[in-house]
Design an enzyme around this catalytic site. Sequence first.
Site, PDB file in Angstrom:
ATOM      1  N   LYS A 102     107.306  58.567 -23.251  1.00  0.00           N
ATOM      2  CA  LYS A 102     106.337  58.576 -22.141  1.00  0.00           C
ATOM      3  C   LYS A 102     106.741  59.519 -21.017  1.00  0.00           C
ATOM      4  O   LYS A 102     105.880  60.113 -20.360  1.00  0.00           O
ATOM      5  CB  LYS A 102     106.153  57.157 -21.578  1.00  0.00           C
ATOM      6  N   GLU A 113     106.569  52.959 -12.217  1.00  0.00           N
ATOM      7  CA  GLU A 113     105.246  53.417 -11.787  1.00  0.00           C
ATOM      8  C   GLU A 113     104.686  52.398 -10.818  1.00  0.00           C
ATOM      9  O   GLU A 113     105.033  51.217 -10.883  1.00  0.00           O
ATOM     10  CB  GLU A 113     104.285  53.476 -12.992  1.00  0.00           C
ATOM     11  N   HIS A 156      98.317  42.917 -25.125  1.00  0.00           N
ATOM     12  CA  HIS A 156      98.339  44.294 -25.616  1.00  0.00           C
ATOM     13  C   HIS A 156      97.782  44.442 -27.019  1.00  0.00           C
ATOM     14  O   HIS A 156      97.921  45.484 -27.640  1.00  0.00           O
ATOM     15  CB  HIS A 156      99.742  44.897 -25.509  1.00  0.00           C
ATOM     16  N   ARG A 197      97.675  59.618 -33.649  1.00  0.00           N
ATOM     17  CA  ARG A 197      97.233  59.138 -34.958  1.00  0.00           C
ATOM     18  C   ARG A 197      95.740  58.831 -34.908  1.00  0.00           C
ATOM     19  O   ARG A 197      95.137  58.838 -33.845  1.00  0.00           O
ATOM     20  CB  ARG A 197      97.970  57.837 -35.289  1.00  0.00           C
TER      21      ARG A 197
HETATM   22  C1  MV4 Z   1     100.060  50.081 -16.623  1.00  0.00           C
HETATM   23  C2  MV4 Z   1      99.350  49.012 -16.038  1.00  0.00           C
HETATM   24  C3  MV4 Z   1      99.287  48.971 -14.663  1.00  0.00           C
HETATM   25  N1  MV4 Z   1      99.894  49.913 -13.925  1.00  0.00           N
HETATM   26  N2  MV4 Z   1     100.648  51.000 -15.830  1.00  0.00           N
HETATM   27  C4  MV4 Z   1      99.814  48.508 -21.099  1.00  0.00           C
HETATM   28  C5  MV4 Z   1      99.727  49.294 -22.351  1.00  0.00           C
HETATM   29  C6  MV4 Z   1     100.412  50.560 -22.047  1.00  0.00           C
HETATM   30  N3  MV4 Z   1      99.771  51.631 -22.740  1.00  0.00           N
HETATM   31  C7  MV4 Z   1     100.339  50.689 -20.575  1.00  0.00           C
HETATM   32  N4  MV4 Z   1      99.856  49.459 -20.079  1.00  0.00           N
HETATM   33  C8  MV4 Z   1      99.625  49.272 -18.759  1.00  0.00           C
HETATM   34  N5  MV4 Z   1     100.187  50.203 -17.950  1.00  0.00           N
HETATM   35  C9  MV4 Z   1     100.570  50.898 -14.521  1.00  0.00           C
HETATM   36  N6  MV4 Z   1     101.181  51.809 -13.765  1.00  0.00           N
HETATM   37  C10 MV4 Z   1      98.756  48.071 -16.859  1.00  0.00           C
HETATM   38  C11 MV4 Z   1      98.907  48.180 -18.234  1.00  0.00           C
HETATM   39  C12 MV4 Z   1      98.287  47.154 -18.977  1.00  0.00           C
HETATM   40  C13 MV4 Z   1      97.286  47.393 -19.893  1.00  0.00           C
HETATM   41  C14 MV4 Z   1      96.831  48.676 -20.160  1.00  0.00           C
HETATM   42  C15 MV4 Z   1      95.847  48.896 -21.074  1.00  0.00           C
HETATM   43  C16 MV4 Z   1      95.280  47.834 -21.740  1.00  0.00           C
HETATM   44  C17 MV4 Z   1      95.701  46.568 -21.514  1.00  0.00           C
HETATM   45  C18 MV4 Z   1      96.711  46.325 -20.589  1.00  0.00           C
HETATM   46  C19 MV4 Z   1      97.123  45.027 -20.363  1.00  0.00           C
HETATM   47  C20 MV4 Z   1      98.107  44.801 -19.464  1.00  0.00           C
HETATM   48  C21 MV4 Z   1      98.701  45.852 -18.778  1.00  0.00           C
END
Ligand code: MV4
Length: 479
Positions: free
Chosen positions: A115, A199, A234, A291
Amino acid sequence: MQKILVANRGEIALRIMKTAKKMGIKTVAVFSEADRESPHVTYADEAVCIGESPSNQSYLLGDKIIKVAKNLKADAIHPGYGFLSENAEFAEQVKANQLIFIGPDAHAIKIMGNKLAAKEAVKFYNIPMVPGTEDPLDDIAEAKAIAEKIGFPILIKAAAGGGGKGMRIVKNIQEFEIQMERAKSEALSAFGDGSVFIEKYIASPRHIEIQILADSFGHTVHLFERECSIQRRHQKVIEEAPSTVLTPKLRDKMGDAAIHVAKACNYVGAGTVEFLLDDQNNFYFLEMNTRLQVEHPVTEIITGLDLVELQIKIANGEDIPFIQADLEISGHALELRVYAEDPLNNFLPSVGLLSTYKLPKGDYVRVDNGYTQGMTVPIYYDPMLAKLITYGATREEAILNMLNAINDYKIDGVETTLPFGEFVCNHHAFRTGNFDTNFVNMYYAPELIDKATEKEARIAALIALKQYLKDINQLKLPN
Ligand code: MV4
Protein backbone atom coordinates in the site's frame (compact mmCIF):
# COMPACT_ATOMS: atom_id res chain seq x y z
CA MET A 1 -4.49 -18.44 -28.15
CA GLN A 2 -5.83 -21.96 -28.43
CA LYS A 3 -5.81 -23.40 -24.94
CA ILE A 4 -6.12 -21.81 -21.48
CA LEU A 5 -5.46 -23.44 -18.13
CA VAL A 6 -7.71 -22.04 -15.42
CA ALA A 7 -5.85 -22.05 -12.10
CA ASN A 8 -8.94 -21.81 -9.92
CA ARG A 9 -12.11 -23.59 -8.81
CA GLY A 10 -15.83 -22.99 -8.26
CA GLU A 11 -17.94 -20.38 -10.00
CA ILE A 12 -15.05 -18.28 -11.28
CA ALA A 13 -13.31 -21.22 -12.96
CA LEU A 14 -16.55 -22.07 -14.74
CA ARG A 15 -17.27 -18.47 -15.66
CA ILE A 16 -13.81 -18.10 -17.27
CA MET A 17 -14.20 -21.38 -19.17
CA LYS A 18 -17.57 -20.32 -20.56
CA THR A 19 -16.03 -17.27 -22.18
CA ALA A 20 -13.09 -19.33 -23.45
CA LYS A 21 -15.54 -21.77 -25.05
CA LYS A 22 -17.47 -18.89 -26.62
CA MET A 23 -14.17 -17.70 -28.14
CA GLY A 24 -13.32 -21.17 -29.46
CA ILE A 25 -10.48 -21.63 -26.97
CA LYS A 26 -9.93 -25.04 -25.30
CA THR A 27 -9.78 -25.20 -21.51
CA VAL A 28 -7.79 -27.13 -18.92
CA ALA A 29 -9.06 -27.47 -15.35
CA VAL A 30 -6.86 -28.26 -12.38
CA PHE A 31 -8.49 -29.64 -9.26
CA SER A 32 -7.91 -30.95 -5.76
CA GLU A 33 -9.18 -34.24 -4.34
CA ALA A 34 -12.18 -32.45 -2.79
CA ASP A 35 -13.20 -31.04 -6.18
CA ARG A 36 -13.07 -34.25 -8.20
CA GLU A 37 -16.81 -34.04 -9.03
CA SER A 38 -16.98 -30.26 -9.40
CA PRO A 39 -18.66 -28.60 -12.39
CA HIS A 40 -15.45 -26.81 -13.41
CA VAL A 41 -13.81 -30.22 -13.81
CA THR A 42 -16.60 -31.73 -15.91
CA TYR A 43 -16.97 -28.59 -18.00
CA ALA A 44 -13.30 -28.32 -19.03
CA ASP A 45 -11.93 -30.04 -22.13
CA GLU A 46 -9.16 -31.57 -20.02
CA ALA A 47 -8.69 -31.82 -16.26
CA VAL A 48 -5.77 -32.73 -14.03
CA CYS A 49 -5.76 -33.50 -10.32
CA ILE A 50 -2.96 -31.48 -8.72
CA GLY A 51 -3.13 -32.63 -5.11
CA GLU A 52 -4.85 -33.03 -1.79
CA SER A 53 -7.77 -30.84 -0.72
CA PRO A 54 -6.04 -28.08 1.29
CA SER A 55 -5.23 -25.20 -1.07
CA ASN A 56 -1.56 -25.15 -0.05
CA GLN A 57 -1.36 -28.69 -1.46
CA SER A 58 -3.30 -27.89 -4.64
CA TYR A 59 -4.53 -24.51 -5.92
CA LEU A 60 -1.53 -22.67 -4.46
CA LEU A 61 1.09 -24.92 -6.05
CA GLY A 62 2.29 -22.56 -8.77
CA ASP A 63 5.12 -24.73 -10.05
CA LYS A 64 2.92 -27.77 -10.37
CA ILE A 65 0.21 -25.82 -12.20
CA ILE A 66 2.79 -24.41 -14.64
CA LYS A 67 4.05 -27.97 -15.29
CA VAL A 68 0.52 -29.13 -16.11
CA ALA A 69 0.10 -26.18 -18.48
CA LYS A 70 3.37 -27.05 -20.25
CA ASN A 71 2.57 -30.78 -20.44
CA LEU A 72 -0.85 -30.17 -21.96
CA LYS A 73 0.50 -27.47 -24.27
CA ALA A 74 -1.69 -24.68 -22.95
CA ASP A 75 -0.82 -21.18 -24.21
CA ALA A 76 -1.97 -19.24 -21.19
CA ILE A 77 -2.99 -19.39 -17.54
CA HIS A 78 -5.96 -17.49 -16.10
CA PRO A 79 -5.62 -17.23 -12.29
CA GLY A 80 -9.18 -16.05 -11.49
CA TYR A 81 -9.35 -14.29 -8.10
CA GLY A 82 -7.80 -15.35 -4.79
CA PHE A 83 -5.23 -18.19 -4.79
CA LEU A 84 -2.32 -17.22 -7.11
CA SER A 85 -4.02 -14.26 -8.80
CA GLU A 86 -2.00 -11.54 -7.05
CA ASN A 87 1.21 -13.47 -6.60
CA ALA A 88 3.92 -11.55 -8.47
CA GLU A 89 6.33 -14.45 -8.38
CA PHE A 90 3.78 -16.76 -9.99
CA ALA A 91 3.06 -14.21 -12.75
CA GLU A 92 6.80 -14.03 -13.39
CA GLN A 93 7.24 -17.81 -13.44
CA VAL A 94 4.36 -18.22 -15.89
CA LYS A 95 6.09 -15.80 -18.24
CA ALA A 96 9.52 -17.39 -17.72
CA ASN A 97 7.95 -20.65 -18.92
CA GLN A 98 6.82 -19.11 -22.21
CA LEU A 99 3.20 -19.03 -21.12
CA ILE A 100 0.88 -16.03 -21.12
CA PHE A 101 -0.32 -14.83 -17.72
CA ILE A 102 -3.85 -13.46 -18.16
CA GLY A 103 -3.36 -10.51 -15.87
CA PRO A 104 -0.95 -7.62 -15.36
CA ASP A 105 2.79 -8.12 -15.19
CA ALA A 106 4.67 -8.91 -11.98
CA HIS A 107 5.86 -5.32 -11.63
CA ALA A 108 2.34 -3.87 -11.33
CA ILE A 109 1.26 -6.68 -8.97
CA LYS A 110 4.24 -6.02 -6.72
CA ILE A 111 3.73 -2.25 -6.52
CA MET A 112 0.02 -2.48 -5.83
CA GLY A 113 0.56 -5.32 -3.36
CA ASN A 114 2.25 -2.88 -1.04
CA LYS A 115 0.00 0.00 0.00
CA LEU A 116 2.89 2.39 0.64
CA ALA A 117 4.53 1.55 -2.69
CA ALA A 118 1.14 2.13 -4.35
CA LYS A 119 0.77 5.56 -2.75
CA GLU A 120 4.34 6.40 -3.72
CA ALA A 121 3.73 5.36 -7.33
CA VAL A 122 0.63 7.53 -7.77
CA LYS A 123 2.03 10.53 -5.90
CA PHE A 124 2.82 12.55 -9.02
CA TYR A 125 -0.58 12.07 -10.65
CA ASN A 126 -2.64 14.37 -8.48
CA ILE A 127 -4.78 11.56 -7.05
CA PRO A 128 -6.61 12.51 -3.85
CA MET A 129 -5.33 10.45 -0.90
CA VAL A 130 -6.21 10.32 2.78
CA PRO A 131 -3.73 12.41 4.80
CA GLY A 132 -1.13 10.12 6.36
CA THR A 133 2.45 8.94 6.45
CA GLU A 134 4.46 8.08 3.35
CA ASP A 135 6.99 5.80 4.99
CA PRO A 136 6.73 2.83 7.35
CA LEU A 137 6.63 3.92 10.98
CA ASP A 138 9.64 2.98 13.06
CA ASP A 139 10.19 5.58 15.72
CA ILE A 140 7.34 5.67 18.21
CA ALA A 141 7.91 9.30 19.26
CA GLU A 142 7.95 10.43 15.65
CA ALA A 143 4.85 8.36 14.90
CA LYS A 144 2.99 9.94 17.83
CA ALA A 145 3.91 13.42 16.67
CA ILE A 146 2.56 12.65 13.18
CA ALA A 147 -0.63 11.18 14.61
CA GLU A 148 -1.23 14.31 16.67
CA LYS A 149 -0.64 16.48 13.65
CA ILE A 150 -3.14 14.50 11.55
CA GLY A 151 -5.61 14.47 14.44
CA PHE A 152 -7.44 11.56 16.08
CA PRO A 153 -9.03 9.18 15.35
CA ILE A 154 -6.37 7.74 13.07
CA LEU A 155 -6.03 4.36 11.44
CA ILE A 156 -2.93 2.16 11.51
CA LYS A 157 -2.63 -0.01 8.41
CA ALA A 158 -0.22 -2.73 7.36
CA ALA A 159 1.74 -1.83 4.22
CA ALA A 160 1.53 -5.42 3.04
CA GLY A 161 -2.15 -5.69 4.02
CA GLY A 162 -5.26 -4.88 2.06
CA GLY A 163 -8.94 -5.62 2.16
CA GLY A 164 -9.00 -4.39 5.75
CA LYS A 165 -6.68 -7.00 7.19
CA GLY A 166 -4.43 -5.69 9.95
CA MET A 167 -6.16 -2.31 10.37
CA ARG A 168 -6.48 -0.64 13.79
CA ILE A 169 -8.39 2.45 14.79
CA VAL A 170 -6.68 4.62 17.39
CA LYS A 171 -8.96 7.08 19.19
CA ASN A 172 -6.44 8.98 21.29
CA ILE A 173 -2.75 9.42 22.05
CA GLN A 174 -2.95 7.26 25.20
CA GLU A 175 -3.68 4.09 23.28
CA PHE A 176 -1.39 4.89 20.35
CA GLU A 177 1.72 3.00 21.45
CA ILE A 178 0.00 -0.24 22.40
CA GLN A 179 -2.09 -0.27 19.21
CA MET A 180 0.97 0.34 17.09
CA GLU A 181 2.80 -2.56 18.75
CA ARG A 182 -0.20 -4.82 18.13
CA ALA A 183 -0.56 -3.70 14.53
CA LYS A 184 3.13 -4.35 13.83
CA SER A 185 3.15 -7.84 15.33
CA GLU A 186 -0.14 -8.71 13.59
CA ALA A 187 1.25 -7.52 10.26
CA LEU A 188 4.43 -9.50 10.77
CA SER A 189 2.62 -12.75 11.49
CA ALA A 190 -0.05 -12.28 8.82
CA PHE A 191 2.10 -10.96 5.93
CA GLY A 192 5.69 -11.63 6.98
CA ASP A 193 6.20 -7.86 6.88
CA GLY A 194 5.73 -5.70 9.98
CA SER A 195 5.67 -2.34 8.18
CA VAL A 196 2.75 -0.15 9.20
CA PHE A 197 1.68 3.40 8.35
CA ILE A 198 -1.03 5.78 9.53
CA GLU A 199 -3.90 7.60 7.88
CA LYS A 200 -6.59 9.92 9.08
CA TYR A 201 -9.64 7.78 9.87
CA ILE A 202 -12.64 8.44 7.63
CA ALA A 203 -15.56 7.49 9.87
CA SER A 204 -18.49 6.58 7.62
CA PRO A 205 -17.19 6.12 4.11
CA ARG A 206 -18.79 4.49 1.14
CA HIS A 207 -16.66 2.00 -0.74
CA ILE A 208 -16.64 2.87 -4.42
CA GLU A 209 -14.38 1.10 -6.87
CA ILE A 210 -13.69 1.82 -10.51
CA GLN A 211 -13.15 -0.93 -13.06
CA ILE A 212 -10.36 -0.13 -15.49
CA LEU A 213 -9.03 -1.81 -18.63
CA ALA A 214 -5.65 -1.14 -20.18
CA ASP A 215 -4.11 -2.65 -23.29
CA SER A 216 -0.43 -2.98 -24.14
CA PHE A 217 -0.61 0.01 -26.50
CA GLY A 218 -1.09 2.52 -23.69
CA HIS A 219 -4.84 2.78 -24.15
CA THR A 220 -6.66 2.85 -20.79
CA VAL A 221 -10.38 3.24 -20.14
CA HIS A 222 -12.65 2.98 -17.10
CA LEU A 223 -15.89 1.02 -17.01
CA PHE A 224 -17.56 3.14 -14.34
CA GLU A 225 -18.02 2.29 -10.67
CA ARG A 226 -19.26 -0.44 -8.41
CA GLU A 227 -20.67 0.41 -5.00
CA CYS A 228 -19.52 -2.16 -2.43
CA SER A 229 -20.45 -0.53 0.86
CA ILE A 230 -22.72 -3.37 2.02
CA GLN A 231 -20.16 -5.59 3.68
CA ARG A 232 -19.54 -7.28 7.00
CA ARG A 233 -16.05 -7.53 8.42
CA HIS A 234 -14.52 -6.60 5.07
CA GLN A 235 -16.46 -9.34 3.36
CA LYS A 236 -18.65 -7.82 0.64
CA VAL A 237 -22.25 -9.05 0.62
CA ILE A 238 -24.07 -6.97 -1.99
CA GLU A 239 -22.49 -4.95 -4.76
CA GLU A 240 -24.16 -2.78 -7.34
CA ALA A 241 -23.57 -0.63 -10.38
CA PRO A 242 -23.99 2.23 -10.79
CA SER A 243 -23.75 3.83 -7.33
CA THR A 244 -26.72 5.93 -6.23
CA VAL A 245 -24.46 8.76 -5.07
CA LEU A 246 -22.21 9.47 -8.04
CA THR A 247 -23.11 12.38 -10.27
CA PRO A 248 -21.87 12.22 -13.89
CA LYS A 249 -19.28 14.82 -12.96
CA LEU A 250 -17.96 12.91 -9.93
CA ARG A 251 -17.99 9.69 -11.97
CA ASP A 252 -15.79 11.34 -14.60
CA LYS A 253 -13.39 12.62 -11.95
CA MET A 254 -13.09 9.27 -10.20
CA GLY A 255 -12.80 7.45 -13.52
CA ASP A 256 -9.99 9.77 -14.54
CA ALA A 257 -8.22 9.25 -11.22
CA ALA A 258 -8.51 5.48 -11.65
CA ILE A 259 -7.02 5.66 -15.14
CA HIS A 260 -4.10 7.65 -13.74
CA VAL A 261 -3.53 5.06 -11.00
CA ALA A 262 -3.36 2.39 -13.70
CA LYS A 263 -0.94 4.49 -15.75
CA ALA A 264 1.24 5.06 -12.68
CA CYS A 265 2.18 1.37 -12.64
CA ASN A 266 2.06 0.78 -16.42
CA TYR A 267 -0.93 -1.44 -15.87
CA VAL A 268 -2.05 -3.85 -18.59
CA GLY A 269 -5.26 -5.88 -18.27
CA ALA A 270 -8.39 -5.55 -16.14
CA GLY A 271 -7.98 -3.98 -12.72
CA THR A 272 -9.94 -2.24 -10.00
CA VAL A 273 -9.10 0.98 -8.22
CA GLU A 274 -10.67 1.31 -4.76
CA PHE A 275 -11.73 4.62 -3.30
CA LEU A 276 -13.34 5.81 -0.11
CA LEU A 277 -16.04 8.41 -0.52
CA ASP A 278 -16.73 10.52 2.58
CA ASP A 279 -20.04 12.11 3.59
CA GLN A 280 -19.05 15.30 1.75
CA ASN A 281 -18.49 13.31 -1.46
CA ASN A 282 -14.71 13.72 -1.28
CA PHE A 283 -12.98 10.67 -2.69
CA TYR A 284 -9.62 9.16 -1.71
CA PHE A 285 -7.52 6.50 -3.42
CA LEU A 286 -7.13 3.41 -1.22
CA GLU A 287 -5.59 0.59 -3.20
CA MET A 288 -5.65 -1.17 -6.54
CA ASN A 289 -6.65 -4.80 -7.01
CA THR A 290 -4.68 -6.33 -9.83
CA ARG A 291 -7.11 -9.13 -10.66
CA LEU A 292 -10.58 -9.82 -11.98
CA GLN A 293 -12.87 -9.19 -9.02
CA VAL A 294 -15.69 -11.31 -7.63
CA GLU A 295 -18.17 -8.53 -8.35
CA HIS A 296 -17.17 -7.92 -11.99
CA PRO A 297 -20.57 -9.15 -13.34
CA VAL A 298 -22.43 -5.99 -12.30
CA THR A 299 -20.06 -4.01 -14.51
CA GLU A 300 -20.56 -6.46 -17.37
CA ILE A 301 -24.30 -6.01 -17.14
CA ILE A 302 -24.41 -2.22 -17.15
CA THR A 303 -21.80 -1.96 -19.94
CA GLY A 304 -22.75 -5.00 -22.03
CA LEU A 305 -19.10 -6.13 -22.07
CA ASP A 306 -17.49 -9.49 -21.28
CA LEU A 307 -14.53 -8.67 -19.03
CA VAL A 308 -12.95 -12.11 -19.33
CA GLU A 309 -13.06 -11.88 -23.12
CA LEU A 310 -11.36 -8.49 -22.95
CA GLN A 311 -8.75 -9.85 -20.51
CA ILE A 312 -7.95 -12.67 -22.91
CA LYS A 313 -7.72 -10.36 -25.93
CA ILE A 314 -5.48 -7.91 -24.10
CA ALA A 315 -3.22 -10.73 -22.85
CA ASN A 316 -3.05 -11.93 -26.45
CA GLY A 317 -1.64 -8.56 -27.52
CA GLU A 318 -4.84 -7.19 -29.02
CA ASP A 319 -6.06 -3.67 -28.40
CA ILE A 320 -9.23 -2.58 -26.62
CA PRO A 321 -11.81 -2.41 -29.43
CA PHE A 322 -13.52 0.79 -28.19
CA ILE A 323 -12.76 4.17 -26.68
CA GLN A 324 -14.03 5.87 -23.52
CA ALA A 325 -16.63 7.89 -25.43
CA ASP A 326 -18.20 4.68 -26.75
CA LEU A 327 -19.10 3.54 -23.25
CA GLU A 328 -22.29 4.27 -21.38
CA ILE A 329 -24.20 2.92 -18.42
CA SER A 330 -27.37 1.05 -19.23
CA GLY A 331 -29.75 0.05 -16.42
CA HIS A 332 -28.84 -1.13 -12.96
CA ALA A 333 -27.32 -4.37 -11.65
CA LEU A 334 -27.08 -5.95 -8.20
CA GLU A 335 -25.03 -8.89 -7.00
CA LEU A 336 -25.67 -10.93 -3.87
CA ARG A 337 -22.92 -13.29 -2.77
CA VAL A 338 -24.54 -16.57 -1.79
CA TYR A 339 -22.35 -18.02 0.94
CA ALA A 340 -22.82 -21.30 2.78
CA GLU A 341 -22.82 -19.35 6.04
CA ASP A 342 -25.45 -19.05 8.74
CA PRO A 343 -26.66 -15.46 9.13
CA LEU A 344 -28.50 -16.48 12.31
CA ASN A 345 -25.31 -17.82 13.84
CA ASN A 346 -22.71 -15.12 13.34
CA PHE A 347 -22.17 -16.14 9.69
CA LEU A 348 -20.37 -19.33 10.69
CA PRO A 349 -19.55 -21.55 7.70
CA SER A 350 -22.37 -24.04 7.16
CA VAL A 351 -20.84 -26.76 5.02
CA GLY A 352 -22.48 -30.04 4.13
CA LEU A 353 -24.53 -31.82 1.49
CA LEU A 354 -26.62 -29.72 -0.89
CA SER A 355 -29.71 -31.95 -0.71
CA THR A 356 -31.75 -29.42 -2.69
CA TYR A 357 -30.04 -26.97 -5.00
CA LYS A 358 -32.23 -25.22 -7.57
CA LEU A 359 -31.22 -21.98 -9.24
CA PRO A 360 -33.63 -19.15 -9.98
CA LYS A 361 -34.20 -18.42 -13.67
CA GLY A 362 -35.47 -15.46 -15.59
CA ASP A 363 -34.68 -12.75 -18.10
CA TYR A 364 -33.28 -10.41 -15.50
CA VAL A 365 -31.32 -12.99 -13.53
CA ARG A 366 -27.77 -14.27 -13.96
CA VAL A 367 -26.31 -16.84 -11.61
CA ASP A 368 -22.56 -17.41 -11.61
CA ASN A 369 -22.57 -20.73 -9.85
CA GLY A 370 -20.09 -23.45 -8.94
CA TYR A 371 -22.30 -26.15 -7.41
CA THR A 372 -24.97 -28.73 -8.25
CA GLN A 373 -27.56 -30.62 -6.22
CA GLY A 374 -26.04 -33.58 -4.38
CA MET A 375 -22.59 -32.02 -4.01
CA THR A 376 -20.96 -31.49 -0.66
CA VAL A 377 -19.61 -28.02 0.09
CA PRO A 378 -15.98 -28.62 1.09
CA ILE A 379 -14.54 -27.15 4.27
CA TYR A 380 -11.24 -26.28 2.63
CA TYR A 381 -12.12 -23.18 0.65
CA ASP A 382 -14.07 -19.96 0.68
CA PRO A 383 -17.72 -21.01 1.24
CA MET A 384 -19.20 -18.92 -1.58
CA LEU A 385 -21.60 -21.12 -3.57
CA ALA A 386 -22.66 -18.65 -6.22
CA LYS A 387 -23.31 -15.05 -7.09
CA LEU A 388 -26.88 -14.06 -7.69
CA ILE A 389 -26.95 -11.17 -10.12
CA THR A 390 -30.09 -9.31 -11.16
CA TYR A 391 -30.72 -6.26 -13.25
CA GLY A 392 -33.41 -3.89 -14.36
CA ALA A 393 -33.97 -0.64 -16.18
CA THR A 394 -33.94 1.04 -12.77
CA ARG A 395 -32.46 0.27 -9.35
CA GLU A 396 -35.95 -0.34 -8.00
CA GLU A 397 -36.57 -3.01 -10.65
CA ALA A 398 -33.21 -4.65 -10.03
CA ILE A 399 -34.06 -4.87 -6.30
CA LEU A 400 -37.50 -6.38 -6.97
CA ASN A 401 -35.93 -8.87 -9.35
CA MET A 402 -33.40 -9.73 -6.63
CA LEU A 403 -36.15 -10.35 -4.07
CA ASN A 404 -37.98 -12.63 -6.51
CA ALA A 405 -34.80 -14.47 -7.43
CA ILE A 406 -33.92 -15.01 -3.75
CA ASN A 407 -37.37 -16.52 -3.33
CA ASP A 408 -36.91 -18.83 -6.33
CA TYR A 409 -33.45 -20.01 -5.21
CA LYS A 410 -34.01 -23.32 -3.37
CA ILE A 411 -31.24 -24.59 -1.13
CA ASP A 412 -31.54 -27.31 1.54
CA GLY A 413 -28.74 -28.93 3.48
CA VAL A 414 -26.76 -25.82 4.34
CA GLU A 415 -27.64 -22.40 5.70
CA THR A 416 -26.94 -19.52 3.32
CA THR A 417 -26.80 -15.75 3.13
CA LEU A 418 -29.95 -15.65 0.94
CA PRO A 419 -32.21 -14.53 3.85
CA PHE A 420 -29.63 -11.92 4.74
CA GLY A 421 -29.76 -10.63 1.16
CA GLU A 422 -33.53 -10.44 1.46
CA PHE A 423 -33.17 -8.45 4.68
CA VAL A 424 -30.86 -5.94 2.99
CA CYS A 425 -33.07 -5.58 -0.09
CA ASN A 426 -36.11 -4.89 2.08
CA HIS A 427 -34.33 -2.38 4.29
CA HIS A 428 -35.37 1.24 4.01
CA ALA A 429 -31.81 2.56 4.16
CA PHE A 430 -30.80 0.28 1.30
CA ARG A 431 -33.92 1.06 -0.70
CA THR A 432 -33.28 4.79 -0.46
CA GLY A 433 -29.56 4.48 -1.13
CA ASN A 434 -28.85 6.08 2.22
CA PHE A 435 -26.09 3.84 3.58
CA ASP A 436 -22.34 3.50 4.05
CA THR A 437 -19.87 0.78 5.11
CA ASN A 438 -21.49 0.71 8.58
CA PHE A 439 -24.81 -0.60 7.22
CA VAL A 440 -24.51 -4.13 8.65
CA ASN A 441 -23.23 -2.95 12.05
CA MET A 442 -25.94 -0.34 12.29
CA TYR A 443 -28.99 -2.24 11.12
CA TYR A 444 -28.47 -5.99 11.17
CA ALA A 445 -29.41 -8.33 13.99
CA PRO A 446 -30.23 -12.03 13.54
CA GLU A 447 -33.66 -11.56 15.18
CA LEU A 448 -34.67 -9.40 12.24
CA ILE A 449 -34.32 -12.37 9.89
CA ASP A 450 -35.96 -14.68 12.42
CA LYS A 451 -38.99 -12.39 12.48
CA ALA A 452 -39.30 -12.44 8.72
CA THR A 453 -39.02 -16.22 8.71
CA GLU A 454 -41.60 -16.51 11.49
CA LYS A 455 -44.01 -14.32 9.58
CA GLU A 456 -43.60 -16.46 6.49
CA ALA A 457 -44.09 -19.61 8.53
CA ARG A 458 -47.29 -18.19 10.03
CA ILE A 459 -48.67 -17.34 6.60
CA ALA A 460 -47.77 -20.83 5.32
CA ALA A 461 -49.52 -22.39 8.34
CA LEU A 462 -52.65 -20.32 7.71
CA ILE A 463 -52.78 -21.33 4.04
CA ALA A 464 -52.35 -24.98 5.02
CA LEU A 465 -55.09 -24.69 7.61
CA LYS A 466 -57.48 -23.10 5.14
CA GLN A 467 -56.76 -25.86 2.65
CA TYR A 468 -57.28 -28.50 5.32
CA LEU A 469 -60.62 -27.03 6.34
CA LYS A 470 -61.66 -26.88 2.69
CA ASP A 471 -60.66 -30.52 2.25
CA ILE A 472 -62.53 -31.86 5.26
CA ASN A 473 -65.63 -29.90 4.29
CA GLN A 474 -65.33 -31.19 0.72
CA LEU A 475 -65.07 -27.70 -0.68
CA LYS A 476 -68.40 -26.66 0.86
CA LEU A 477 -66.64 -23.87 2.75
CA PRO A 478 -67.36 -20.34 1.51
CA ASN A 479 -64.31 -18.84 -0.14
C1 MV4 B 1 -10.00 3.23 5.62
C2 MV4 B 1 -11.19 3.52 6.32
C3 MV4 B 1 -11.28 4.75 6.93
N1 MV4 B 1 -10.27 5.63 6.86
N2 MV4 B 1 -9.01 4.15 5.58
C4 MV4 B 1 -11.02 -1.31 4.68
C5 MV4 B 1 -10.64 -2.12 3.50
C6 MV4 B 1 -9.37 -1.53 3.04
N3 MV4 B 1 -9.30 -1.60 1.61
C7 MV4 B 1 -9.38 -0.15 3.56
N4 MV4 B 1 -10.47 -0.05 4.45
C8 MV4 B 1 -10.78 1.12 5.06
N5 MV4 B 1 -9.81 2.06 5.00
C9 MV4 B 1 -9.15 5.30 6.20
N6 MV4 B 1 -8.15 6.18 6.16
C10 MV4 B 1 -12.19 2.57 6.36
C11 MV4 B 1 -11.99 1.35 5.74
C12 MV4 B 1 -13.07 0.44 5.87
C13 MV4 B 1 -13.75 -0.05 4.78
C14 MV4 B 1 -13.42 0.30 3.48
C15 MV4 B 1 -14.11 -0.21 2.42
C16 MV4 B 1 -15.16 -1.07 2.63
C17 MV4 B 1 -15.51 -1.44 3.88
C18 MV4 B 1 -14.82 -0.94 4.98
C19 MV4 B 1 -15.19 -1.33 6.25
C20 MV4 B 1 -14.51 -0.84 7.31
C21 MV4 B 1 -13.44 0.03 7.13
